[in-house]
Design an enzyme around this catalytic site. Structure first.
Site, PDB file in Angstrom:
ATOM      1  N   GLU A 173       0.802  -1.200  -0.137  1.00 40.85           N
ATOM      2  CA  GLU A 173      -0.057  -0.084   0.090  1.00 40.85           C
ATOM      3  C   GLU A 173       0.659   1.229   0.050  1.00 40.85           C
ATOM      4  O   GLU A 173       0.540   2.253  -0.825  1.00 40.85           O
ATOM      5  CB  GLU A 173      -0.760  -0.017   1.188  1.00 40.85           C
ATOM      6  CG  GLU A 173      -1.792  -1.182   1.210  1.00 40.85           C
ATOM      7  CD  GLU A 173      -1.318  -2.280   2.273  1.00 40.85           C
ATOM      8  OE1 GLU A 173      -0.001  -2.651   2.035  1.00 40.85           O
ATOM      9  OE2 GLU A 173      -1.871  -2.905   2.895  1.00 40.85           O
ATOM     10  N   CYS A 197      -0.450  -0.010   7.531  1.00 38.45           N
ATOM     11  CA  CYS A 197      -0.943   0.900   6.332  1.00 38.45           C
ATOM     12  C   CYS A 197      -2.147   1.306   6.619  1.00 38.45           C
ATOM     13  O   CYS A 197      -2.570   2.410   5.649  1.00 38.45           O
ATOM     14  CB  CYS A 197      -0.906  -0.450   5.494  1.00 38.45           C
ATOM     15  SG  CYS A 197       0.721  -1.022   4.894  1.00 38.45           S
ATOM     16  N   GLY A 224      13.595 -38.363  -5.417  1.00 40.69           N
ATOM     17  CA  GLY A 224      13.257 -39.321  -5.876  1.00 40.69           C
ATOM     18  C   GLY A 224      11.957 -39.850  -5.133  1.00 40.69           C
ATOM     19  O   GLY A 224      11.575 -39.397  -4.276  1.00 40.69           O
ATOM     20  N   PRO A 225      11.609 -41.186  -5.676  1.00 39.49           N
ATOM     21  CA  PRO A 225      10.365 -41.739  -5.187  1.00 39.49           C
ATOM     22  C   PRO A 225      10.433 -42.290  -3.900  1.00 39.49           C
ATOM     23  O   PRO A 225       9.537 -42.354  -2.980  1.00 39.49           O
ATOM     24  CB  PRO A 225      10.463 -43.114  -6.066  1.00 39.49           C
ATOM     25  CG  PRO A 225      11.508 -43.112  -6.773  1.00 39.49           C
ATOM     26  CD  PRO A 225      12.035 -41.992  -6.873  1.00 39.49           C
TER      27      PRO A 225
HETATM   28  N1  LIG Z   1      11.158 -37.532 -11.724  1.00 36.43           N
HETATM   29  C1  LIG Z   1      11.261 -36.920 -10.643  1.00 36.43           C
HETATM   30  O1  LIG Z   1      10.733 -35.724 -10.336  1.00 36.43           O
HETATM   31  C2  LIG Z   1      12.766 -37.142  -9.872  1.00 36.43           C
HETATM   32  C3  LIG Z   1      13.230 -36.118  -8.915  1.00 36.43           C
HETATM   33  C4  LIG Z   1      14.474 -36.230  -8.343  1.00 36.43           C
HETATM   34  C5  LIG Z   1      14.987 -37.668  -8.496  1.00 36.43           C
HETATM   35  N2  LIG Z   1      14.494 -38.435  -9.541  1.00 36.43           N
HETATM   36  C6  LIG Z   1      15.086 -39.706  -9.644  1.00 36.43           C
HETATM   37  O2  LIG Z   1      14.992 -40.590  -8.644  1.00 36.43           O
HETATM   38  C7  LIG Z   1      16.057 -41.470  -8.406  1.00 36.43           C
HETATM   39  C8  LIG Z   1      16.707 -41.589  -7.095  1.00 36.43           C
HETATM   40  O3  LIG Z   1      15.560 -42.068  -6.219  1.00 36.43           O
HETATM   41  P1  LIG Z   1      15.632 -42.207  -4.706  1.00 36.43           P
HETATM   42  O4  LIG Z   1      14.443 -42.704  -4.207  1.00 36.43           O
HETATM   43  O5  LIG Z   1      16.763 -43.138  -4.401  1.00 36.43           O
HETATM   44  O6  LIG Z   1      16.119 -40.818  -4.036  1.00 36.43           O
HETATM   45  P2  LIG Z   1      15.430 -39.922  -2.905  1.00 36.43           P
HETATM   46  O7  LIG Z   1      14.122 -40.113  -2.808  1.00 36.43           O
HETATM   47  O8  LIG Z   1      15.857 -38.538  -3.340  1.00 36.43           O
HETATM   48  O9  LIG Z   1      16.378 -40.304  -1.878  1.00 36.43           O
HETATM   49  C9  LIG Z   1      16.225 -41.380  -0.936  1.00 36.43           C
HETATM   50  C10 LIG Z   1      17.088 -41.410   0.241  1.00 36.43           C
HETATM   51  O10 LIG Z   1      16.560 -40.108   1.006  1.00 36.43           O
HETATM   52  C11 LIG Z   1      16.384 -40.534   2.346  1.00 36.43           C
HETATM   53  N3  LIG Z   1      15.095 -40.543   2.927  1.00 36.43           N
HETATM   54  C12 LIG Z   1      13.929 -41.133   2.427  1.00 36.43           C
HETATM   55  N4  LIG Z   1      13.199 -41.060   3.083  1.00 36.43           N
HETATM   56  C13 LIG Z   1      13.390 -40.702   4.231  1.00 36.43           C
HETATM   57  C14 LIG Z   1      12.999 -40.266   5.479  1.00 36.43           C
HETATM   58  N5  LIG Z   1      11.610 -40.614   6.042  1.00 36.43           N
HETATM   59  N6  LIG Z   1      13.870 -39.777   6.522  1.00 36.43           N
HETATM   60  C15 LIG Z   1      15.242 -39.583   6.544  1.00 36.43           C
HETATM   61  N7  LIG Z   1      15.769 -40.023   5.202  1.00 36.43           N
HETATM   62  C16 LIG Z   1      14.912 -40.449   4.088  1.00 36.43           C
HETATM   63  C17 LIG Z   1      16.970 -42.052   2.499  1.00 36.43           C
HETATM   64  O11 LIG Z   1      18.375 -41.934   2.800  1.00 36.43           O
HETATM   65  P3  LIG Z   1      19.291 -43.169   3.552  1.00 36.43           P
HETATM   66  O12 LIG Z   1      19.329 -44.270   2.473  1.00 36.43           O
HETATM   67  O13 LIG Z   1      20.464 -42.613   4.055  1.00 36.43           O
HETATM   68  O14 LIG Z   1      18.058 -43.564   4.512  1.00 36.43           O
HETATM   69  C18 LIG Z   1      16.873 -42.548   1.059  1.00 36.43           C
HETATM   70  O15 LIG Z   1      17.910 -43.378   0.675  1.00 36.43           O
HETATM   71  C19 LIG Z   1      17.073 -40.924  -9.510  1.00 36.43           C
HETATM   72  O16 LIG Z   1      17.318 -41.782 -10.513  1.00 36.43           O
HETATM   73  C20 LIG Z   1      16.707 -39.484  -9.704  1.00 36.43           C
HETATM   74  O17 LIG Z   1      16.982 -39.289 -11.155  1.00 36.43           O
HETATM   75  C21 LIG Z   1      13.539 -38.242 -10.242  1.00 36.43           C
END
Ligand SMILES: NC(=O)c1ccc[n+]([C@@H]2O[C@H](COP(=O)([O-])OP(=O)(O)OC[C@H]3O[C@@H](n4cnc5c(N)ncnc54)[C@H](OP(=O)(O)O)[C@@H]3O)[C@@H](O)[C@H]2O)c1
Length: 341
Positions: free
Chosen positions: A73, A108, A301-302
């Site tokens: 504002e 404001c 990641g997933p």
């Molecule tokens: N399509 C997309 O949008 C996208 C985005 C990013 C990445 N990616 C792909 O995803 C792949 C990797 O997948 P990802 O599942 O391994 O990777 P992520 O989800 O990024 O990382 C997984 C790690 O995060 C930690 N983690 C997960 N949940 C947790 C929790 N509740 N508390 C604490 N730590 C936690 C764990 O570490 P610890 O093992 O040490 O426990 C786990 O191993 C790659 O290929 C990448 O290219 C895709």
């Protein structure tokens, strides 16, 4: 508690008012002004303001650019001063209810009452406990006509009110819970998978890349997992959009097993990140809130996305779906956990 819809009626039809369409257009303008600063204003919310003359002509638009700078504002009123149009001000349209308390800047409401404004339209009530209800009621008590966007008899009013709500949703959540608004960005390939082909870090289009960088721009922190870091060596910087000048984000990495190499952490620090490697997701969100993070973007990641979904820690989920045929645009779906609120 009464809602803004029932508290403030449409200003009397007999009064000299700019047309309803001009008010809706002014809200669109004010929202656009504010959008430019989303991600720059923490710990304050982004706010935009437009000033109209009695015929509905726009005199000025202003926005809150960052903490300790003028509120929207005041910025718009100042623009009118500088343009020599201050005396023509009739209607003030602002995305957030004007504040009625002294913080880093004066209230404001005082600035509005010291102006020729006779009518004030606001988008959403101020969720700040110190001011809830205060600004609008004080303007009403001073004899101004006060209207809430939700009561504007215009076909776009509901969409505009939703945009005004979303604009300050991270601020509201952070203020009320001490935790950041969590936006999850997830890219899915044509068969619904998240993993890029070997040798690549993405499978979505250039437009989707720009969207991803705009999401980073509005965030105060990026949250990722060790798996994403190890697979992609992501920079997490804003490169495909213009970033806010001097913005420094937190990069939070969930890594219970200590797999993230120190070289990655040092390189991220050299890019300007405040890197925090943590093992407890819940504690991390509290820590980010305490550090003043209003919105955090999850790019992971997933595995981490599943953990966030299971815990119900997300607020907004943005899915980018790769087009089934090359050359077609990716589809973008946005979902709010709380619905459209
Ligand atoms: N399509 C997309 O949008 C996208 C985005 C990013 C990445 N990616 C792909 O995803 C792949 C990797 O997948 P990802 O599942 O391994 O990777 P992520 O989800 O990024 O990382 C997984 C790690 O995060 C930690 N983690 C997960 N949940 C947790 C929790 N509740 N508390 C604490 N730590 C936690 C764990 O570490 P610890 O093992 O040490 O426990 C786990 O191993 C790659 O290929 C990448 O290219 C895709």
């Amino acid at each position: 508690m009464t809602t803004c819809r029932s508290t403030f009626a449409t200003p009397a039809a007999t009064a000299v008012q700019p047309q309803t369409t001009a008010i809706a257009d002014a809200f669109r303008l004010a929202l656009g002004c504010a959008e430019a600063f989303v991600g720059a204003t923490a710990p304050n919310p982004p706010v935009g303001c437009a000033l109209l003359d009695a015929g509905g002509q726009v005199l000025a638009c202003g926005a809150h650019a960052r903490a300790a700078k003028a509120h929207a504002e005041a910025a718009a009123l100042d623009a009118c001063h500088r343009a020599g149009t201050f005396g023509r001000i009739h209607t003030l349209v602002v995305t957030l209810e004007p504040c009625n308390h002294t913080g880093r800047t004066p209230p404001c409401v005082d600035a509005i009452l010291a102006s020729p404004a006779r009518a004030v339209w606001f988008g959403v009530r101020d969720p700040n406990a110190e001011v809830l209800g205060g600004g609008a009621e004080r303007l009403l008590a001073a004899g101004l006509e006060v209207g809430a966007l939700g009561a504007l008899p215009h076909p776009d009013a509901a969409d505009l009110a939703h945009a005004a709500w979303r604009l300050i949703a991270p601020f509201r959540k952070w203020k009320q819970t001490g935790r950041p608004w969590i936006t999850v960005k997830q890219a899915l390939d044509a068969s619904g998978g998240m993993i890029p082909p070997a040798g690549r870090t993405t499978f979505t289009s250039q437009d989707s890349l720009i969207l991803a960088h705009r999401l980073r721009r509005r965030a105060d922190a990026i949250i990722t997992g060790s798996g994403c870091v190890l697979a992609d060596d992501p920079a997490f910087t804003v490169r495909h959009a213009q970033d806010h000048t001097g913005k420094h984000r937190i990069l939070a990495i969930l890594d219970r097993r200590g797999r993230v190499p120190s070289a990655y952490i040092e390189a991220a620090q050299a890019r300007g990140f405040d890197v925090r490697v943590r093992s407890d997701l819940n504690a991390l969100l509290a820590e980010l809130g305490a550090a003043g993070v209003m919105e955090a973007l999850v790019e992971a990641g997933p595995t981490l996305l599943s953990a966030i979904a299971e815990a119900g820690f997300w607020d907004e989920h943005i899915v980018i779906r790769q087009a089934p045929t090359p050359g077609l645009p990716d589809a973008v779906e946005r979902r709010l956990r709380m619905g459209d609120a």
